[in-house]
Design an enzyme around this catalytic site. Structure first.
Site, PDB file in Angstrom:
ATOM      1  N   TRP A 131       0.844  -1.193   0.000  1.00  0.00           N
ATOM      2  CA  TRP A 131       0.000   0.000   0.000  1.00  0.00           C
ATOM      3  C   TRP A 131       0.879   1.242   0.000  1.00  0.00           C
ATOM      4  CZ3 TRP A 131      -2.165   2.515   4.908  1.00  0.00           C
ATOM      5  CH2 TRP A 131      -3.094   3.525   4.588  1.00  0.00           C
ATOM      6  N   ASP A 212      -1.503  -5.906   8.955  1.00  0.00           N
ATOM      7  CA  ASP A 212      -2.422  -4.898   8.445  1.00  0.00           C
ATOM      8  C   ASP A 212      -3.640  -5.678   7.946  1.00  0.00           C
ATOM      9  OD1 ASP A 212      -3.858  -2.932   7.198  1.00  0.00           O
ATOM     10  OD2 ASP A 212      -2.158  -2.065   6.132  1.00  0.00           O
ATOM     11  N   LYS A 247     -13.973  -0.807   5.191  1.00  0.00           N
ATOM     12  CA  LYS A 247     -14.450  -1.536   4.022  1.00  0.00           C
ATOM     13  C   LYS A 247     -15.591  -2.488   4.368  1.00  0.00           C
ATOM     14  CE  LYS A 247     -10.740   0.227   1.970  1.00  0.00           C
ATOM     15  NZ  LYS A 247      -9.904   1.236   2.625  1.00  0.00           N
TER      16      LYS A 247
END
Length: 400
Positions: A131, A212, A247
């Site tokens: 990311w 993560d 999300k």
């Protein structure tokens, strides 16, 4: 005068792309940069389970008083259950301590600052690619960032041998950032045997995993997506998890995440966690309540929890459908290059293999915006914008 000494910052590679998209006057434009779920109409809906939970909260709320440093306790317990399950040793023996934090980004930053201030950790290993904001977060916390191999561009799959070879050069006490599922940006995940091998490598080399975990439920399912974390937690005595509900609950602007510390015992966990709370106190003092109350209300209510699971499944299945439609539409547009590998990837993103020049050409000539690495947000695709996307990619590939 001091502000005239400040240099212009570079645009964020993802959020800066959104700014450019908004400024584009073309009517037929598509933003596949930022990771936000879109339904078939192109909207980012509020989940029905979330709406019902908010109605319930509105009726029952009696105060806007400050939360404690670590946030809503019912939320923190729910986070641990989602991550590890009710019967995992980490939960049963109270070896974990969790603090609510502002989104996945805030959770990662809290974890990084805690580690730098209170341990000998100076280096974190991050997958190549990863990311775009990872380096920024860890460098800002004064961690040195090194990369381990992860992706093989020639075959569009994982280079697990390179990952192991690089991590074998790490020093005891180094941190290893691991994507719990739906790897961002590649969409390529470790299988159970690979997770076990990485866990044993971390144990042997005395490396500390930092997970993560931003997409639980977007891969194969809530329980299935947690298997990698649970395998590692079975083998490695201490680790950290930074997770997010942006999300999977659609709570993007509520900025709701958590940082969880796992230690060898509850005594050590509580002692170390006192410094996590100290880190938070010096940063934002205590978190906002609303997002955590939504999540904990849903997960504590059997009917709401079941509805959320159904809505999450619908989102997951729609993304998978868009993957398949994307591959077939490229073929229908005359693209001879094989993009079948996209069907093997997981989660919101696909690593397309498009070059930076091709990505720029998509933006300039066709109004299709994707990240410079070639990462495409499949979650932003719809049946209506698919022809625009695929015709643009076909034209760019034909000119390359």
């Amino acid at each position: 005068m001091i502000f005239n000494q400040v240099e212009q910052a570079s645009a964020d590679p993802i959020l800066g792309l959104t700014d450019a998209f908004k400024a584009d006057p073309r009517a037929e434009k598509v933003n596949l940069g930022v990771g936000i779920y879109k339904d078939e109409s192109g909207a980012t809906p509020i989940l029905k389970s979330v709406k019902l939970a908010e109605e319930k909260l509105l009726d029952s709320e009696t105060s806007k008083s400050y939360l404690g440093i670590d946030g809503v306790q019912a939320y923190n317990q729910a986070v641990q259950t989602l991550l590890f399950g009710k019967s995992h040793d980490v939960v049963v023996k109270k070896r974990a301590a969790t603090a609510q934090a502002p989104g996945g980004t805030g959770s990662l930053r809290v974890a990084a600052e805690f580690l730098v201030k209170n341990t000998a950790a100076q280096t974190i290993w991050v997958s190549n690619p990863s990311w775009a904001n990872h380096n920024n977060i860890f460098n800002s916390a004064n961690l040195a960032v090194k990369q381990y191999g992860y992706y093989r561009p020639e075959t569009h799959d994982m280079d697990f041998d390179a990952m192991c070879a690089d991590l074998n050069t790490a020093n005891a006490g180094d941190l290893v950032l691991l994507h719990g599922c739906c790897h961002n940006p590649t969409g390529i995940d470790l299988n159970s045997q690979q997770w076990e091998a990485i866990a044993k490598l971390c144990l042997d080399k005395q490396l500390v995993p930092l997970f993560d975990f931003a997409y639980q439920g977007f891969g194969a399912g809530v329980e299935e997506d947690a298997q990698g974390l649970r395998i590692v937690a079975n083998i490695v005595p201490e680790l950290l998890v930074a997770n997010s509900f942006s999300k999977n609950f659609g709570l993007y602007n509520e900025r709701i995440g958590a940082v969880t510390l796992v230690a060898e015992s509850s005594t050590i966990a509580n002692k170390a966690f006192s410094q996590v709370k100290s880190t938070i106190r010096a940063n934002y003092s205590n978190p906002p309540a609303h997002g955590a109350l939504i999540v904990s209300t849903i997960l504590a209510d059997e009917a709401l929890s079941e509805l959320w699971q159904q809505e999450l499944q619908q989102m997951r299945e729609r993304i998978a459908q868009m993957r398949g439609l994307f591959v077939e539409s490229l073929k229908a547009c005359g693209v001879e290059q094989n993009f079948d590998f996209i069907n093997d990837q997981n989660g919101m993103f696909s690593f397309s293999g498009l070059t930076k020049d091709q990505v720029n050409q998509l933006k300039v000539d066709h109004g299709v915006y994707i990240v410079g690495s070639g990462r495409i947000s499949v979650a932003g695709m719809t049946k209506s914008n698919m022809p625009v996307i695929c015709k643009a990619i076909a034209a760019v590939l034909a000119n390359s």
